[in-house]
Design a protein around this motif. Structure first.
Motif, PDB file in Angstrom:
ATOM      1  N   UNK A  68      33.952  -1.108  12.100  1.00  0.00           N
ATOM      2  CA  UNK A  68      33.748  -0.398  10.197  1.00  0.00           C
ATOM      3  C   UNK A  68      32.134  -0.626  10.548  1.00  0.00           C
ATOM      4  N   UNK A  69      32.397   0.826   9.104  1.00  0.00           N
ATOM      5  CA  UNK A  69      31.055   1.328   9.072  1.00  0.00           C
ATOM      6  C   UNK A  69      30.405   0.762   8.437  1.00  0.00           C
ATOM      7  N   UNK A  70      28.966   0.761   8.219  1.00  0.00           N
ATOM      8  CA  UNK A  70      27.951  -0.167   7.180  1.00  0.00           C
ATOM      9  C   UNK A  70      26.833   1.356   6.990  1.00  0.00           C
ATOM     10  N   UNK A  71      26.860   1.082   5.698  1.00  0.00           N
ATOM     11  CA  UNK A  71      25.922   2.730   5.417  1.00  0.00           C
ATOM     12  C   UNK A  71      24.208   1.741   5.247  1.00  0.00           C
ATOM     13  N   UNK A  72      23.483   2.387   5.204  1.00  0.00           N
ATOM     14  CA  UNK A  72      22.370   1.749   5.614  1.00  0.00           C
ATOM     15  C   UNK A  72      21.165   2.060   5.377  1.00  0.00           C
ATOM     16  N   UNK A  73      21.026   2.072   4.023  1.00  0.00           N
ATOM     17  CA  UNK A  73      19.971   2.812   3.341  1.00  0.00           C
ATOM     18  C   UNK A  73      18.174   1.852   3.363  1.00  0.00           C
ATOM     19  N   UNK A  74      18.009   3.277   4.171  1.00  0.00           N
ATOM     20  CA  UNK A  74      16.186   2.153   4.780  1.00  0.00           C
ATOM     21  C   UNK A  74      15.440   2.763   4.689  1.00  0.00           C
ATOM     22  N   UNK A  75      14.213   1.429   4.421  1.00  0.00           N
ATOM     23  CA  UNK A  75      12.960   1.887   3.736  1.00  0.00           C
ATOM     24  C   UNK A  75      11.546   1.341   4.924  1.00  0.00           C
ATOM     25  N   UNK A 126       1.019  -1.286   0.316  1.00  0.00           N
ATOM     26  CA  UNK A 126      -0.381  -0.251   0.174  1.00  0.00           C
ATOM     27  C   UNK A 126       1.016   0.977   0.206  1.00  0.00           C
ATOM     28  N   UNK A 127       2.123   0.877   0.136  1.00  0.00           N
ATOM     29  CA  UNK A 127       2.781   2.508   0.424  1.00  0.00           C
ATOM     30  C   UNK A 127       4.811   1.847   0.508  1.00  0.00           C
ATOM     31  N   UNK A 128       5.322   2.334  -0.260  1.00  0.00           N
ATOM     32  CA  UNK A 128       6.641   2.323   0.181  1.00  0.00           C
ATOM     33  C   UNK A 128       7.530   3.527   0.005  1.00  0.00           C
ATOM     34  N   UNK A 129       8.753   3.557   1.325  1.00  0.00           N
ATOM     35  CA  UNK A 129       9.227   5.140   1.243  1.00  0.00           C
ATOM     36  C   UNK A 129      10.774   4.586   1.454  1.00  0.00           C
ATOM     37  N   UNK A 130      11.273   5.696   0.626  1.00  0.00           N
ATOM     38  CA  UNK A 130      12.459   5.660   1.319  1.00  0.00           C
ATOM     39  C   UNK A 130      12.533   6.682   2.687  1.00  0.00           C
ATOM     40  N   UNK A 131      13.854   6.134   3.438  1.00  0.00           N
ATOM     41  CA  UNK A 131      14.048   6.457   5.120  1.00  0.00           C
ATOM     42  C   UNK A 131      15.386   7.536   4.619  1.00  0.00           C
ATOM     43  N   UNK A 132      15.985   7.579   6.198  1.00  0.00           N
ATOM     44  CA  UNK A 132      17.225   7.655   6.016  1.00  0.00           C
ATOM     45  C   UNK A 132      18.693   7.344   6.004  1.00  0.00           C
TER      46      UNK A 132
END
Length: 176
Positions: free
Chosen positions: A100-107, A84-90
């Motif tokens: 170790x750094x992880x770049x997390x693309x949230x949805x 019903x919805x899909x939204x990119x987050x921070x």
């Protein structure tokens, strides 16, 4: 890697330059105000037996949104038509226990359906009210950071999201 970074006296920018972050996607699935938590199976290489959201490595040359949709299909059986919805987050930068750094693309994905079809990466899933997620004591340590960045709060109300030109209702999603 600089001596300052090895000694812990460098800046975050120095560390990231010396050790570029690993890129992943993290998708929080919501249905009627509840969040799906997935228990990692023994067949996976890490975080076995812990509860978390849908995740996956960002494959080279693949856009984060495309990877997020691929992971939703593979791990929960959901396609864009099931949402019903899909939204990119921070985009978050979260260090693992080794630093170790992880770049997390949230949805955030709002499911039309309660029933999910999980793959072998998970033994089970549970729907939980956001206020009760803390009761899952064996959850991955970074889950709260991802949830805080994706779940609506009084300061950060839920956005209106369009999926394939359809404007979802402002209330919880309901199956057709």
């Amino acid at each position: 890697m600089s001596t300052a970074t090895l000694q812990g006296t460098g800046t975050a920018e120095d560390f990231i330059a010396a050790c570029p972050p690993r890129a992943v996607v993290a998708v929080v699935i919501e249905w009627r105000g509840r969040i799906a938590l997935f228990k990692r199976s023994q067949s996976v290489g890490h975080e076995r037996g812990l509860w978390h959201c849908i995740t996956g490595y960002l494959e080279p040359g693949v856009a984060p949104q495309e990877q997020a949709l691929t992971e939703l299909k593979e791990e929960a059986g959901l396609t864009l038509q099931d949402l019903a919805g899909f939204q990119a987050g921070e985009q978050l930068l979260i260090p693992d226990p080794a630093g170790i750094p992880w770049q997390v693309h949230t949805y955030t994905a709002v499911s039309k359906w309660r029933r999910l079809t999980i793959n072998d990466e998970h033994d089970a899933y549970r729907w939980a009210a956001p206020a009760k997620i803390s009761r899952f004591s064996n959850r991955v340590p970074w889950l709260d950071i991802v949830l805080d960045s994706t779940l609506p709060t009084a300061k950060n109300p839920a956005p209106v999201v369009r999926t394939r030109g359809v404007l979802p209702a402002t209330g919880p999603a309901t199956p057709n």
